[in-house]
Design a protein around this motif. Structure first.
Motif, mmCIF file in Angstrom:
data_model
loop_
_atom_site.group_PDB
_atom_site.id
_atom_site.type_symbol
_atom_site.label_atom_id
_atom_site.label_comp_id
_atom_site.label_asym_id
_atom_site.label_seq_id
_atom_site.Cartn_x
_atom_site.Cartn_y
_atom_site.Cartn_z
ATOM 1 N N TYR A 10 42.774 49.105 52.607
ATOM 2 C CA TYR A 10 43.494 49.461 51.379
ATOM 3 C C TYR A 10 44.063 48.209 50.708
ATOM 4 O O TYR A 10 44.057 48.087 49.488
ATOM 5 N N GLN A 11 44.553 47.292 51.539
ATOM 6 C CA GLN A 11 45.061 46.025 50.985
ATOM 7 C C GLN A 11 43.936 45.265 50.292
ATOM 8 O O GLN A 11 44.109 44.721 49.193
ATOM 9 N N GLN A 12 42.758 45.232 50.947
ATOM 10 C CA GLN A 12 41.604 44.531 50.357
ATOM 11 C C GLN A 12 41.180 45.201 49.053
ATOM 12 O O GLN A 12 40.862 44.522 48.067
ATOM 13 N N ALA A 13 41.152 46.554 49.066
ATOM 14 C CA ALA A 13 40.734 47.289 47.865
ATOM 15 C C ALA A 13 41.667 46.997 46.702
ATOM 16 O O ALA A 13 41.217 46.755 45.573
ATOM 17 N N LYS A 14 42.977 47.003 46.940
ATOM 18 C CA LYS A 14 43.938 46.725 45.864
ATOM 19 C C LYS A 14 43.759 45.306 45.337
ATOM 20 O O LYS A 14 43.901 45.051 44.145
ATOM 21 N N GLN A 15 43.434 44.396 46.267
ATOM 22 C CA GLN A 15 43.259 42.991 45.860
ATOM 23 C C GLN A 15 42.053 42.828 44.938
ATOM 24 O O GLN A 15 42.133 42.171 43.901
ATOM 25 N N VAL A 16 40.911 43.455 45.285
ATOM 26 C CA VAL A 16 39.698 43.281 44.471
ATOM 27 C C VAL A 16 39.786 44.052 43.157
ATOM 28 O O VAL A 16 39.034 43.767 42.217
ATOM 29 N N LEU A 17 40.707 45.038 43.074
ATOM 30 C CA LEU A 17 40.843 45.823 41.842
ATOM 31 C C LEU A 17 41.793 45.179 40.833
ATOM 32 O O LEU A 17 42.024 45.739 39.765
ATOM 33 N N HIS A 18 42.373 44.028 41.187
ATOM 34 C CA HIS A 18 43.197 43.326 40.205
ATOM 35 C C HIS A 18 42.293 42.693 39.154
ATOM 36 O O HIS A 18 41.153 42.336 39.425
ATOM 37 N N LEU A 202 29.597 50.384 37.245
ATOM 38 C CA LEU A 202 29.076 49.190 37.923
ATOM 39 C C LEU A 202 30.187 48.199 38.259
ATOM 40 O O LEU A 202 30.196 47.600 39.335
ATOM 41 N N ILE A 203 31.131 48.031 37.320
ATOM 42 C CA ILE A 203 32.260 47.112 37.551
ATOM 43 C C ILE A 203 33.068 47.568 38.764
ATOM 44 O O ILE A 203 33.389 46.772 39.658
ATOM 45 N N LEU A 204 33.390 48.861 38.815
ATOM 46 C CA LEU A 204 34.191 49.393 39.921
ATOM 47 C C LEU A 204 33.421 49.313 41.238
ATOM 48 O O LEU A 204 33.983 48.943 42.278
ATOM 49 N N GLN A 205 32.131 49.655 41.214
ATOM 50 C CA GLN A 205 31.323 49.607 42.434
ATOM 51 C C GLN A 205 31.202 48.183 42.967
ATOM 52 O O GLN A 205 31.285 47.957 44.176
ATOM 53 N N GLU A 206 31.012 47.226 42.047
ATOM 54 C CA GLU A 206 30.869 45.827 42.482
ATOM 55 C C GLU A 206 32.178 45.321 43.097
ATOM 56 O O GLU A 206 32.162 44.646 44.126
ATOM 57 N N ARG A 207 33.304 45.646 42.475
ATOM 58 C CA ARG A 207 34.597 45.204 43.024
ATOM 59 C C ARG A 207 34.822 45.796 44.417
ATOM 60 O O ARG A 207 35.145 45.087 45.365
ATOM 61 N N LEU A 208 34.662 47.122 44.533
ATOM 62 C CA LEU A 208 34.960 47.792 45.801
ATOM 63 C C LEU A 208 33.892 47.511 46.857
ATOM 64 O O LEU A 208 34.137 47.684 48.053
ATOM 65 N N SER A 233 38.900 54.699 25.765
ATOM 66 C CA SER A 233 39.073 53.319 25.280
ATOM 67 C C SER A 233 37.962 52.356 25.683
ATOM 68 O O SER A 233 37.753 51.345 25.021
ATOM 69 N N GLY A 234 37.278 52.616 26.788
ATOM 70 C CA GLY A 234 36.312 51.636 27.292
ATOM 71 C C GLY A 234 36.976 50.388 27.818
ATOM 72 O O GLY A 234 36.382 49.311 27.860
ATOM 73 N N ASP A 235 38.235 50.518 28.257
ATOM 74 C CA ASP A 235 39.062 49.398 28.718
ATOM 75 C C ASP A 235 38.874 49.220 30.230
ATOM 76 O O ASP A 235 39.300 50.058 31.016
ATOM 77 N N ALA A 236 38.227 48.122 30.622
ATOM 78 C CA ALA A 236 37.958 47.881 32.045
ATOM 79 C C ALA A 236 39.252 47.705 32.835
ATOM 80 O O ALA A 236 39.344 48.118 33.996
ATOM 81 N N ARG A 237 40.265 47.110 32.223
ATOM 82 C CA ARG A 237 41.537 46.916 32.928
ATOM 83 C C ARG A 237 42.179 48.250 33.271
ATOM 84 O O ARG A 237 42.793 48.406 34.322
ATOM 85 N N LYS A 238 42.033 49.221 32.349
ATOM 86 C CA LYS A 238 42.572 50.550 32.605
ATOM 87 C C LYS A 238 41.854 51.207 33.776
ATOM 88 O O LYS A 238 42.475 51.833 34.638
ATOM 89 N N ALA A 239 40.529 51.079 33.824
ATOM 90 C CA ALA A 239 39.753 51.659 34.925
ATOM 91 C C ALA A 239 40.156 51.036 36.263
ATOM 92 O O ALA A 239 40.325 51.740 37.274
ATOM 93 N N LEU A 240 40.318 49.711 36.287
ATOM 94 C CA LEU A 240 40.755 49.031 37.516
ATOM 95 C C LEU A 240 42.148 49.505 37.931
ATOM 96 O O LEU A 240 42.421 49.725 39.114
ATOM 97 N N ASP A 241 43.013 49.685 36.948
ATOM 98 C CA ASP A 241 44.389 50.109 37.209
ATOM 99 C C ASP A 241 44.426 51.522 37.784
ATOM 100 O O ASP A 241 45.175 51.800 38.727
ATOM 101 N N VAL A 242 43.635 52.432 37.217
ATOM 102 C CA VAL A 242 43.586 53.820 37.708
ATOM 103 C C VAL A 242 43.120 53.844 39.157
ATOM 104 O O VAL A 242 43.699 54.541 39.999
ATOM 105 N N CYS A 243 42.067 53.101 39.476
ATOM 106 C CA CYS A 243 41.547 53.070 40.850
ATOM 107 C C CYS A 243 42.539 52.424 41.810
ATOM 108 O O CYS A 243 42.698 52.873 42.952
ATOM 109 N N ARG A 244 43.216 51.392 41.360
ATOM 110 C CA ARG A 244 44.209 50.740 42.221
ATOM 111 C C ARG A 244 45.350 51.700 42.551
ATOM 112 O O ARG A 244 45.826 51.763 43.679
ATOM 113 N N ARG A 245 45.755 52.476 41.534
ATOM 114 C CA ARG A 245 46.819 53.465 41.758
ATOM 115 C C ARG A 245 46.350 54.549 42.730
ATOM 116 O O ARG A 245 47.118 55.002 43.585
#
Length: 268
Positions: A10-18, A202-208, A233-245
């Protein structure tokens, strides 16, 4: 001890989702290539010019440019690169003392400061690459600040390459109409469209995918998140933020369950 072992993923996942700048930007290959081509043509080719990069927040403008600057660091070593975030400036006119300071010019005020900068940018020396993020913060009455900056690459013997980034697609048409009077003065335009559902997935899959072990978030959940964010919005930062949460919520649940597990070997 048990939670430290199980909680590592979980720590690793949160780190890569920043929202850090990754090695490769999914879905932005074309834009990254155009940015690299512009910088190398103008900086290495000693051709002054300007580029205006537009796109909504989270569409990868700053990340792409940062990646290109990192990748081309050695090639651009013979030039001077100055990066300013205009959001951090107190007023539109503050861009001039900030630039003068970065270039190591003596302190001056008002018109004298602008003349000093113009003299420096048209004198003999290495090319100067000026990157202005959040460029729309420099809009002012009469747009004198923006006009001054975008006219500098057109000065005789200029050695300035200017790259401005902002959200608005029509900033140059709306605020810099006079530049269109002579075509050479009009900046080149590069637009970043919102990310699609497929690109966000693809962005989320590659990060995780960088996290060892079983997937932390289910593939269907990633696609659901990508579909919802792309529709709004198509905002990648928002998608990363939702997954991190989401990872944080799961982490808290697992922490609670782990506390109730018996310890191995009958330890009390």
């Amino acid at each position: 001890r048990l939670f430290r072992q199980e909680g590592t993923c979980y720590q690793q996942a949160k780190q890569v989702l920043h929202a850090a700048v990754p090695e490769r930007l999914q879905g932005r290959e074309k834009e990254t290539g155009l940015l690299r081509q512009f910088l190398l043509e103008h900086v290495l080719g000693r051709r002054p010019g300007s580029l205006y990069v537009s796109g909504a927040p989270g569409t990868g403008k700053t990340a792409c440019l940062s990646r290109v600057l990192l990748d081309c660091k050695e090639k651009l070593a013979g030039s001077r690169t100055v990066v300013l975030n205009c959001m951090a400036l107190g007023s539109p006119h503050s861009v001039f003392p900030a630039l003068a300071q970065q270039l190591g010019l003596p302190m001056a005020t008002g018109r004298e400061r602008i003349r000093s900068l113009e003299k420096h940018l048209t004198a003999q020396g290495p090319m100067v690459l000026l990157v202005l993020d959040e460029l729309d913060q420099l809009e002012s009455k009469g747009q004198d600040v923006l006009y001054t900056l975008f006219e500098w690459p057109q000065l005789p013997s200029s050695r300035l390459v200017l790259v401005g980034l902002a959200n608005a697609l029509d900033l140059t048409d709306r605020s810099l109409a006079r530049l269109g009077a002579h075509l050479a003065g009009k900046p080149r335009l590069l637009h970043f469209p919102p990310y699609t559902k497929e690109q966000l997935t693809l962005i989320l899959q590659e990060r995780l995918g960088q996290v060892a072990g079983d997937p932390v978030l289910d593939s269907a959940a990633l696609q659901f998140c990508a579909r919802k964010v792309s529709a709004v919005s198509g905002d990648a930062r928002k998608a990363l933020d939702v997954c991190r949460r989401a990872v944080e919520v799961v982490e808290l649940e697992v922490r609670g369950q782990t506390l109730l597990k018996p310890l191995p070997r009958g330890e009390s």
